[in-house]
Scaffold this active site. Structure first.
Site, mmCIF file in Angstrom:
data_model
loop_
_atom_site.group_PDB
_atom_site.id
_atom_site.type_symbol
_atom_site.label_atom_id
_atom_site.label_comp_id
_atom_site.label_asym_id
_atom_site.label_seq_id
_atom_site.Cartn_x
_atom_site.Cartn_y
_atom_site.Cartn_z
ATOM 1 N N GLU A 156 0.852 -1.195 0.000
ATOM 2 C CA GLU A 156 0.000 0.000 0.000
ATOM 3 C C GLU A 156 0.893 1.253 0.000
ATOM 4 O O GLU A 156 1.012 1.952 1.001
ATOM 5 C CB GLU A 156 -0.935 -0.001 1.210
ATOM 6 C CG GLU A 156 -1.975 -1.113 1.168
ATOM 7 C CD GLU A 156 -2.902 -1.128 2.382
ATOM 8 O OE1 GLU A 156 -2.563 -0.478 3.406
ATOM 9 O OE2 GLU A 156 -3.951 -1.794 2.325
ATOM 10 N N GLU A 169 -6.919 -6.801 -1.163
ATOM 11 C CA GLU A 169 -7.429 -6.904 0.203
ATOM 12 C C GLU A 169 -8.817 -6.288 0.260
ATOM 13 O O GLU A 169 -9.076 -5.265 -0.376
ATOM 14 C CB GLU A 169 -6.526 -6.165 1.199
ATOM 15 C CG GLU A 169 -5.146 -6.732 1.398
ATOM 16 C CD GLU A 169 -4.343 -5.928 2.436
ATOM 17 O OE1 GLU A 169 -4.980 -5.171 3.217
ATOM 18 O OE2 GLU A 169 -3.107 -6.052 2.460
#
Length: 500
Positions: free
Chosen positions: A289, A424
């Site tokens: 991320e 995710e």
């Protein structure tokens, strides 16, 4: 007699004129020019970047055979000789890993004596000298078992699952409360309907020598072992560089660009070489991320992704055509839509995916205490709002926003042949609630999970549920990893129903 003389003179004059015309005609034919023989190139100077790059040069020749001579090994020519006409020659410079600029002169000559030069220079390696090269054993490309493009591979991935808080855990695989991953766990996950695994991995804490960025062989072997569990089950598996102490994720800056590209290159040369033998069931992902907020940071992130792609491809074998995954800024859909307007360059076409994550609205999916900017949501979706606990009903981020966000990714990437991996997603259980409130919350959560999967599949996104394993009062976990059984049947059923 006088007329006869005149006639004679006139005839003589006419003959003379006729002969003159013949002479002129003959002179005209003799002055026709011989055909001109020429040789030239579309440029006489090439400046290469430090990375491997190919440039097209057009050779134009008239009536001659030509030769383009190359005196150095770091330059490759698609064609060194040619004949009359226009010929495009692809000139490729391999990556410059040295600290100095490289120079060469290509000579263009013909059988008729024509000659010219093309001066070539290549910039010094941007990351040269920080770490040694770990691409010490590149091998020829191996296409066996690698037949699927990214789009074809995406069609085979039905539902994915994360081994969260494990191989990326700070302090070691079991440091965050999960047992070591076993083949039995992976077997159980496969048996419950998942056919893909994402393995978040740390590498920076598993170095044999920090100054050389050398990863411990035993750690590379451990990751390989877990990958093998997945592949043995005919599951697709994604290996990344996760948060990993934040060395990359939290440093998407010009100040760290050179240093981080050097480490990215060193890490991926080692990871890719060690896992090179796996077929298309294995995918690599550049990061997790990455924290990016603007176009300037996005440019730096693109350089990190480019280094990742170049490093993996350079190792050869099955890595020459492996599907690779690059992350959008913060893996946030709206930021990705706004900032990720170009992708890194891959010499292999159709072998790239983009990754985003989805925990929206965060008030429902992950917020564990009220904040000044917003309160926790317990209830999400049409038909699942509370009539008594109204301040905990979601006020944004419901079905319409979900559909809007996933449609952005479909339009931006999927419709253009670039699959999107939803690496995710999930929502925590708020089991501190009791009675009807708990029942409504859990039903709402199940509806959320089902709707995310259903909407993802409808828009061509590949959903991977985030399971952090450890089972607390609040959590994402579905599987009890101590005995490889299902801990949260309601959530599991909701995910499977989303596929239908």
């Amino acid at each position: 007699m006088k007329n006869t003389i005149k006639d004679y003179l006139l005839s003589f004059a006419l003959c003379f004129a006729f002969l003159g015309v013949l002479a002129c005609s003959s002179e005209k034919e003799d002055t026709t020019p011989v055909s001109i023989k020429t040789l030239s190139s579309s440029t006489n100077k090439i400046d290469f970047e430090s990375k491997e790059t190919t440039i097209d040069v057009t050779i134009n020749s008239t009536g001659v055979t030509w030769t383009l001579s190359n005196p150095v090994s770091w330059i490759k020519l698609s064609q060194a000789v040619g004949t009359s006409g226009s010929t495009i020659v692809k000139i490729t410079a391999s990556e410059n890993v040295d600290t100095a600029v490289r120079n060469a002169v290509l000579k263009l000559t013909s059988t008729e004596g024509n000659a010219s030069e093309i001066t070539v220079s290549q910039a010094a390696g941007a990351t040269a000298g920080l770490y040694p090269s770990y691409n010490t054993n590149p091998i020829a490309a191996d296409a066996s078992g690698m037949g699927s493009s990214a789009v074809e591979l995406a069609a085979k991935i039905k539902l994915g699952w994360n081994i969260g808080n494990t191989l990326e855990a700070t302090g070691g695989e079991t440091a965050w409360g999960n047992p070591k991953v076993t083949k039995e766990l992976i077997d159980a996950v496969k048996a419950k309907g998942f056919n893909a695994i994402r393995i978040p991995c740390s590498w920076n804490q598993n170095l044999e020598n920090a100054s050389t960025a050398k990863i411990k062989t035993e750690w590379l072997n451990r990751v390989k072992e877990v990958v093998q569990y997945c592949v043995d089950n005919d599951m697709y598996v994604l290996v990344n560089i996760h948060w990993d102490g934040g060395w990359l994720e939290n440093n998407i800056t010009e100040a760290k660009k050179v240093e981080n590209n050097a480490k990215q290159k060193a890490f991926w040369e080692q990871i890719a070489t060690h896992l090179r033998g796996f077929d298309e069931h294995l995918l690599f992902a550049s990061a997790n991320e990455p924290a990016v907020e603007d176009a300037a940071q996005m440019a730096v992130l693109t350089s990190y992704h480019q280094t990742f792609i170049d490093a993996v491809r350079s190792t050869g074998g099955k890595n020459a055509s492996r599907v690779l995954v690059v992350q959008g800024p913060t893996t946030d859909i709206e930021k990705t839509n706004k900032l990720m307007t170009t992708l890194p360059v891959d010499k292999v076409t159709g072998r790239m995916m983009v990754e985003v994550h989805y925990y929206s609205p965060w008030n429902f999916a992950g917020l564990t205490k009220d904040e000044t900017w917003g309160k926790m949501f317990y209830y999400w979706g049409t038909g699942f709002h509370s009539t008594t606990d109204t301040e905990r009903n979601a006020t944004w981020g419901e079905e319409a926003d979900l559909e809007k966000n996933f449609k952005l990714m479909k339009t931006q990437f999927v419709d253009k042949g670039i699959p999107v991996l939803l690496g995710e997603f999930g929502a925590i259980r708020r089991t501190a609630l009791t009675g009807d409130a708990l029942t409504l919350h859990l039903n709402s959560r199940a509806y959320y999970l089902k709707t995310v999967v259903k909407t993802a599949k409808a828009n061509g996104l590949l959903p991977f549920y985030w399971d952090e394993g450890s089972m607390g009062n609040n959590g994402f976990g579905i599987f009890n990893r101590s005995n490889n059984t299902v801990f949260d049947t309601q959530a599991l059923n909701a995910l499977i129903e989303g596929l239908q």
